[in-house]
Design a protein around this motif. Structure first.
Motif, PDB file in Angstrom:
ATOM      1  N   ARG A 245     -11.880  12.459  -2.945  1.00 38.03           N
ATOM      2  CA  ARG A 245     -12.132  11.184  -2.269  1.00 38.03           C
ATOM      3  C   ARG A 245     -10.860  10.690  -1.601  1.00 38.03           C
ATOM      4  O   ARG A 245      -9.768  10.744  -2.183  1.00 38.03           O
ATOM      5  CB  ARG A 245     -12.617  10.147  -3.268  1.00 38.03           C
ATOM      6  CG  ARG A 245     -12.865   8.791  -2.635  1.00 38.03           C
ATOM      7  CD  ARG A 245     -13.542   7.841  -3.576  1.00 38.03           C
ATOM      8  NE  ARG A 245     -13.806   6.562  -2.941  1.00 38.03           N
ATOM      9  CZ  ARG A 245     -14.656   5.669  -3.393  1.00 38.03           C
ATOM     10  NH1 ARG A 245     -15.336   5.923  -4.501  1.00 38.03           N
ATOM     11  NH2 ARG A 245     -14.834   4.526  -2.776  1.00 38.03           N
ATOM     12  N   ASP A 246     -10.974  10.208  -0.356  1.00 38.39           N
ATOM     13  CA  ASP A 246      -9.872   9.516   0.308  1.00 38.39           C
ATOM     14  C   ASP A 246      -9.727   8.132  -0.315  1.00 38.39           C
ATOM     15  O   ASP A 246     -10.714   7.387  -0.437  1.00 38.39           O
ATOM     16  CB  ASP A 246     -10.134   9.371   1.811  1.00 38.39           C
ATOM     17  CG  ASP A 246      -9.998  10.687   2.550  1.00 38.39           C
ATOM     18  OD1 ASP A 246      -9.408  11.623   1.983  1.00 38.39           O
ATOM     19  OD2 ASP A 246     -10.500  10.788   3.683  1.00 38.39           O
ATOM     20  N   LYS A 249      -6.178   5.152   3.883  1.00 45.44           N
ATOM     21  CA  LYS A 249      -6.018   5.726   5.211  1.00 45.44           C
ATOM     22  C   LYS A 249      -4.874   4.998   5.902  1.00 45.44           C
ATOM     23  O   LYS A 249      -4.967   3.801   6.188  1.00 45.44           O
ATOM     24  CB  LYS A 249      -7.321   5.576   5.997  1.00 45.44           C
ATOM     25  CG  LYS A 249      -7.448   6.514   7.175  1.00 45.44           C
ATOM     26  CD  LYS A 249      -8.854   6.481   7.730  1.00 45.44           C
ATOM     27  CE  LYS A 249      -9.024   7.437   8.893  1.00 45.44           C
ATOM     28  NZ  LYS A 249      -8.865   8.848   8.517  1.00 45.44           N
ATOM     29  N   SER A 257      -5.475  11.148  -0.503  1.00 45.80           N
ATOM     30  CA  SER A 257      -6.708  11.463  -1.214  1.00 45.80           C
ATOM     31  C   SER A 257      -6.415  11.836  -2.661  1.00 45.80           C
ATOM     32  O   SER A 257      -5.305  12.244  -3.013  1.00 45.80           O
ATOM     33  CB  SER A 257      -7.457  12.606  -0.519  1.00 45.80           C
ATOM     34  OG  SER A 257      -6.672  13.785  -0.506  1.00 45.80           O
ATOM     35  N   ASN A 259      -7.912  14.308  -5.702  1.00 50.99           N
ATOM     36  CA  ASN A 259      -8.761  15.462  -5.972  1.00 50.99           C
ATOM     37  C   ASN A 259      -8.667  15.817  -7.451  1.00 50.99           C
ATOM     38  O   ASN A 259      -7.613  15.676  -8.067  1.00 50.99           O
ATOM     39  CB  ASN A 259      -8.319  16.665  -5.132  1.00 50.99           C
ATOM     40  CG  ASN A 259      -8.353  16.372  -3.653  1.00 50.99           C
ATOM     41  OD1 ASN A 259      -9.408  16.196  -3.075  1.00 50.99           O
ATOM     42  ND2 ASN A 259      -7.175  16.312  -3.034  1.00 50.99           N
TER      43      ASN A 259
END
Length: 357
Positions: A245-246, A249, A257, A259
């Motif tokens: 998931r990001d 930004k 992100s 992971n």
């Protein structure tokens, strides 16, 4: 049997080339590919010396809609090998080039079964004493029944496949002898789950035949070989839960992100108590790059389990080039055999650069 399987696989690949020529009127395909260079650093796992460095190059190219070639080369420095008394050797530098040629047959006849095949070669070389120069050639063909599987809002089947496989391995080091034949049948499954989770599992039934220096050895408590085997049967089960998931930004080209991957890598059973050899199809399928630091020598009942959360920043530098910086920590059992113990945290991080063309 191995000659028949190999002949059928190669013949199907050759026939597929002819089929492609008949489809030249299809929408024009533009060949494409990528080249990735990465460098990963691993820290120590508590008292176990596991710090190492792994540079890697990966080339991937789709030269027709059906044909793909993937080549990769992995180096390592300062690997540590442990024996059963916790003694270790430093600076085991390795080199592992590999090439894979893949073909997508499309659907099998008028069915919804997707059919793919590949031919592969890998060399594994240890460049410091005791030196090793092992080679493996293998073929697989996969039949994917995913489109027949039911889906819901909670789980969508993305792969539900069976895969026969055959591998041949030999030692090309001067003064060494021995080879192995390995046949396997595998089940491959993956599912898309809610909230960016995915679940993957694989189950293998493997029969290995050994000759000469590649025979399986049974060892005593001091790690001394007391018996050798020329055959062994294995069962191996892999299961991974993935999350991505990001979380921030920075701009339209740069994102942070989170992971995660974790699970069984693998749980393995064998029909003999032995050590000194890890089945090729098991070792080649592992997600973890570094193996456990101490092996107790009992393939009857053993497992590797791990959890690896990672933070990474990915930036698109140009239309064709992207860069990634990542850092994480792997929590895993560093000793396995009859029992599992000494779970340790191992930091790791690195960077990669990818060029798409």
């Amino acid at each position: 049997m191995k000659k028949t399987f190999l002949s059928v696989t190669i013949a199907s690949l050759l026939l597929a080339t002819t089929a492609f020529a008949a489809n030249e009127s299809q929408e024009q395909f533009v060949p494409n590919g990528s080249l990735t260079a990465s460098q990963t650093f691993y820290g120590n796992s508590g008292k176990y010396k596991t710090a190492t460095s792994k540079p890697e190059l990966i080339f991937d190219y789709n030269f027709t809609p059906e044909w793909n070639v993937n080549a990769q080369w992995t180096r390592s420095t300062n690997l540590h090998d442990y024996d059963q008394n916790n003694h270790y050797n430093q600076n085991n530098n390795t080199s592992t080039p590999e090439i894979n040629i893949n073909y997508n047959h499309g659907y099998l006849g008028n069915s919804k079964i997707k059919w793919t095949s590949n031919v592969n070669y890998k060399n594994f070389t240890v460049m410091s004493a005791p030196t090793v120069n092992e080679n493996y050639a293998w073929v697989t063909t996969t039949f994917d029944f995913a489109e027949y599987m039911p889906s819901s809002e909670y789980a969508k089947t993305t792969q539900f496949a069976i895969m026969p496989a055959y591998a041949y391995g030999w030692d090309s080091q001067s003064g060494h002898s021995g080879h192995m034949n390995s046949g396997a049948i595998a089940f491959l499954g993956s599912w898309a789950l809610p909230a960016n989770f995915t679940f993957n599992m694989q189950a293998y039934l493997i029969r290995d035949f050994y000759n000469g220096g590649q025979k399986m050895n049974k060892v005593n408590s001091q790690g001394e070989s007391i018996k050798s085997y020329s055959t062994e049967t294995y069962g191996a089960f892999f299961a991974y839960l993935n999350y991505a998931r990001d979380i921030y930004k920075f701009n339209e080209n740069t994102a942070l992100s989170f992971n995660f991957i974790g699970g069984m890598d693998p749980y393995m059973i064998g029909n003999k108590k032995s050590s000194g050899w890890f089945p090729f199809f098991v070792g080649n399928q592992q997600y973890q790059w570094t193996e456990p630091t101490v092996q107790q020598g009992n393939t009857k009942n053993q497992y590797i389990a791990f959890a690896l959360p990672t933070l990474q920043v990915t930036a698109k530098l140009t239309e064709d080039i992207s860069a990634t910086i990542y850092a994480g920590a792997k929590y895993s059992n560093q000793v396995w055999g009859d029992t599992s113990k000494d779970w340790k945290l191992q930091p790791q991080g690195g960077l990669s650069l990818t060029y798409n063309f």
